[in-house]
Motif scaffolding. Structure first.
Motif: not given
Length: 191
Positions: A1-12, A52-57, A61-72
């Motif tokens: 899992m690569k760290f990025n701002i959208p995933n960090a917001l989802t974890w938050a 809303w904000f993590d999806g927008y970012l 920022l082009g930081q979509t990922s399969s992990f983010g698509a699962f976690l959100d």
């Protein structure tokens, strides 16, 4: 899992859940119920805005990922589920409504997983009715958490009406997704 701002917001958002629930378990002498209501409402609204904000970012920022698509969606369902359970415990939401909304989320999540396995995930992509359901739900829950007067109007009846609207839209959207999936599965020879 690569760290990025959208995933960090989802974890938050996920980490806010114990805080959100814990507010109601503080003694009333430490935090009066009106303060608990306000704090829980604010936490829920922060989580909703973060969603809303993590999806927008992610898109921006082009930081979509399969992990983010699962976690959100998992984070969303956990937060809504926790809120509904608390609202049932506080006797602000009927248990049947909570069961309908949580049951639909579990059913549609399982359906989406199954449809992905058979290569038909587009047939259960998010629909307009699903977005309406989410909107009604995301307004009703903080209103019911707040549970006080706002500009001289007691908000509970508004929240109660909206959560019933959300429940009806929940059933409608579930029927819509099940019909779409059934047709896709027939076309694929799965049923």
């Amino acid at each position: 899992m690569k760290f990025n701002i959208p995933n960090a917001l989802t974890w938050a958002r996920i980490l806010l859940i114990p805080l959100f629930v814990g507010v109601f378990y503080l003694p009333d002498s430490t935090l009066p119920i009106l303060d608990k209501n306000l704090i829980s409402c604010v936490i829920f609204v922060i989580a909703a805005v973060t969603d809303w904000f993590d999806g927008y970012l992610a898109r921006r920022l082009g930081q979509t990922s399969s992990f983010g698509a699962f976690l959100d969606p998992v984070a969303d369902k956990l937060m809504v589920g926790a809120a509904l359970v608390m609202l049932v415990e506080l006797e602000r939401v009927n248990a049947l409504i909570a069961f309908i909304i949580i049951g639909r989320e579990i059913t549609i999540s399982a359906l989406r997983e199954w449809m992905a396995l058979v290569g038909a995930s587009r047939s259960v992509a998010v629909s307009y009715i699903g977005k309406l359901k989410t909107t009604a739900q995301m307004i009703a829950i903080p209103v019911l958490l707040y549970h006080d007067t706002l500009f001289g109007v007691h908000v509970r009846p508004i929240g109660t009406a909206l959560i019933w609207v959300a429940a009806v839209l929940t059933l409608w959207s579930m029927g819509y997704y099940l019909r779409r999936a059934q047709q896709a599965l027939k076309d694929a020879g799965e049923v």
